[in-house]
Design an enzyme around this catalytic site. Structure first.
Site, PDB file in Angstrom:
ATOM      1  CD1 TRP A 217      64.987  18.665  36.210  1.00 20.04           C
ATOM      2  CD2 TRP A 217      62.859  19.211  36.653  1.00 20.04           C
ATOM      3  NE1 TRP A 217      64.640  19.718  35.398  1.00 20.04           N
ATOM      4  CE2 TRP A 217      63.349  20.072  35.646  1.00 20.04           C
ATOM      5  CE3 TRP A 217      61.551  19.374  37.097  1.00 20.04           C
ATOM      6  CZ2 TRP A 217      62.567  21.083  35.082  1.00 20.04           C
ATOM      7  CZ3 TRP A 217      60.762  20.374  36.542  1.00 20.04           C
ATOM      8  CH2 TRP A 217      61.278  21.214  35.544  1.00 20.04           C
TER       9      TRP A 217
ATOM     10  CG  ASP B  32      62.490  12.346  35.842  1.00 20.60           C
ATOM     11  OD1 ASP B  32      62.475  12.247  34.598  1.00 20.60           O
ATOM     12  OD2 ASP B  32      62.325  13.436  36.434  1.00 20.60           O
TER      13      ASP B  32
ATOM     14  CE  LYS C 126      63.421  19.145  29.816  1.00 22.73           C
ATOM     15  NZ  LYS C 126      63.057  18.492  31.059  1.00 22.73           N
TER      16      LYS C 126
HETATM   17  C1  LIG Z   1      62.251  18.814  32.352  1.00 21.69           C
HETATM   18  C2  LIG Z   1      62.272  17.786  33.390  1.00 21.69           C
HETATM   19  C3  LIG Z   1      61.144  17.470  34.156  1.00 21.69           C
HETATM   20  C4  LIG Z   1      59.837  18.224  34.038  1.00 21.69           C
HETATM   21  O1  LIG Z   1      59.209  17.896  32.870  1.00 21.69           O
HETATM   22  P1  LIG Z   1      57.761  18.493  32.496  1.00 21.69           P
HETATM   23  O2  LIG Z   1      57.397  17.653  31.323  1.00 21.69           O
HETATM   24  O3  LIG Z   1      57.963  19.935  32.188  1.00 21.69           O
HETATM   25  O4  LIG Z   1      56.862  18.300  33.651  1.00 21.69           O
HETATM   26  C5  LIG Z   1      61.246  16.452  35.072  1.00 21.69           C
HETATM   27  N1  LIG Z   1      62.390  15.767  35.239  1.00 21.69           N
HETATM   28  C6  LIG Z   1      63.499  16.048  34.529  1.00 21.69           C
HETATM   29  C7  LIG Z   1      64.739  15.247  34.758  1.00 21.69           C
HETATM   30  C8  LIG Z   1      63.474  17.055  33.578  1.00 21.69           C
HETATM   31  O5  LIG Z   1      64.579  17.328  32.866  1.00 21.69           O
END
Ligand SMILES: *Cc1c(COP(=O)(O)O)cnc(C)c1O
Length: 352
Positions: free
Chosen positions: A102, A169, A193
């Site tokens: 990511w 993030d 998540k």
């Molecule tokens: C799942 C994830 C993403 C991507 O998320 P989307 O909502 O599918 O774009 C980005 N960063 C991390 C750390 C993730 O676990």
């Protein structure tokens, strides 16, 4: 039978959230209409959006210098929105920490807007640790890191002191542990998540950092525009916002982040202790950077694979296969996963 859901995302949410959101789809607040058929500008939904934004500030203990947005496009859209809104036009430069798939995705997008310096990377070691010992000076427009690496099962236990804006993030470990959110200038997280269903992304941004790039930003990608419109510039993803609010209320009513952290630490300890004890299993990463949320691990004796796979499936476990880029197994221990589910998995591992 309800499964023991170890899915990495979309993932388990509190049972109460499923019930209440199902009720809201049938009849929202007893108004005789479904949540899905009312205007996002109706007073009932505006109240949802207002509270969904307010609860974030309470949980994060942030003041009026921050704004909370609920946006579409996933965390992946933020990979582009962050540089669009924060990297200077012409000679923009940002520092990124490369700790996994990511993080690498965020780096790839940022490069389209300016210079990206990867100040630390564990890529050559299969992302098995979190790089330390790097400096980020004030010549950078911002620093970007990923608090938890969902695929590789590593997590930043502490955050660096940097001489520029701090962007993170937090998609896969937001609200799983106590951290000082005020150290960050911009935080984003896809809801699916640890916070809600797929379809909405949380952005928390310090207002004073915006409007400094000299870029002409399309309205839909401009944080300031979304702030001015109170997260209602266009039709927001109403159902994911509502289910996220329910999940956060559940968190708040069950002891808040500190209590969630205690439960998450107990769950992770139970599983890591078994991985350490059991010579058939090992993690992919170094011990000090192990994630409390996503436990990625491997079975060292391939001849036992079939037995293990059928045993955990028979025990009612779902979502345990590792990400295709890493292989092995991954047990995601998000807030809503009860410790009883972890015990079921550990019992299966012991029986092997
Ligand atoms: C799942 C994830 C993403 C991507 O998320 P989307 O909502 O599918 O774009 C980005 N960063 C991390 C750390 C993730 O676990």
């Amino acid at each position: 039978m309800k499964k023991h859901n170890f899915s990495a995302g979309p993932c388990i949410l509190p049972q109460e959230v499923f019930q209440k959101s199902a009720e809201a789809i049938l009849d929202f607040n007893g108004i005789g209409l479904s949540l899905l058929e009312i205007s996002h500008r109706s007073k009932d939904f505006v109240a949802v959006m207002d509270e969904a934004r307010a609860i974030i500030k309470r949980l994060m203990m942030l003041g009026d210098d921050y704004e909370v947005l609920y946006l579409g496009g996933g965390a992946s859209l933020q990979f582009a929105m962050v540089p669009f809104n924060l990297m200077k036009s012409g000679n923009g430069k940002a520092a990124y920490l490369d700790t996994g798939t990511w993080a690498a995705g965020a780096i790839k997008e940022a490069k389209k807007f300016g210079t990206v310096d990867v100040v630390g990377s564990s890529k050559s070691e299969k992302y098995s640790y979190i790089p330390r010992d790097y400096k980020v000076d004030s010549t950078y427009d911002y620093f970007h890191c990923t608090s938890n690496n969902t695929i590789y099962g590593t997590q930043m236990k502490e955050f660096p002191q940097v001489d520029t804006l701090m962007v993170c993030d937090m998609s896969s470990d937001i609200f799983s542990r106590v951290i000082d959110f005020s150290e960050f200038d911009l935080i984003y997280a896809g809801a699916q998540k640890n916070m809600g269903p797929a379809g909405v992304t949380l952005v928390v941004v310090k207002k004073s950092i915006l409007g400094k790039t000299g870029r002409d930003i399309p309205s839909i990608l401009d944080y300031q525009n979304h702030i001015d419109k109170e997260s209602m510039y266009n039709t927001p993803p109403v159902f994911p916002v509502y289910a996220t609010l329910l999940t956060l209320q559940h968190l708040e009513n069950n002891g808040g982040i500190a209590a969630a952290e205690e439960r998450n630490e107990a769950k992770a300890k139970l599983l890591y202790d078994e991985i350490e004890r059991n010579t058939l299993f090992d993690t992919f990463c170094v011990k000090e950077d192990r994630s409390l949320m996503n436990v990625s691990f491997q079975l060292l004796d391939e001849t036992k694979k079939e037995t293990f796979d059928s045993a955990w499936k028979a025990a009612g476990i779902s979502g345990l296969n590792g990400h295709r880029s890493l292989g092995g197994y991954r047990a995601s221990l998000y807030n809503a996963l009860p410790i009883e589910s972890v015990q079921v998995l550990v019992d299966v591992m012991k029986s092997l």
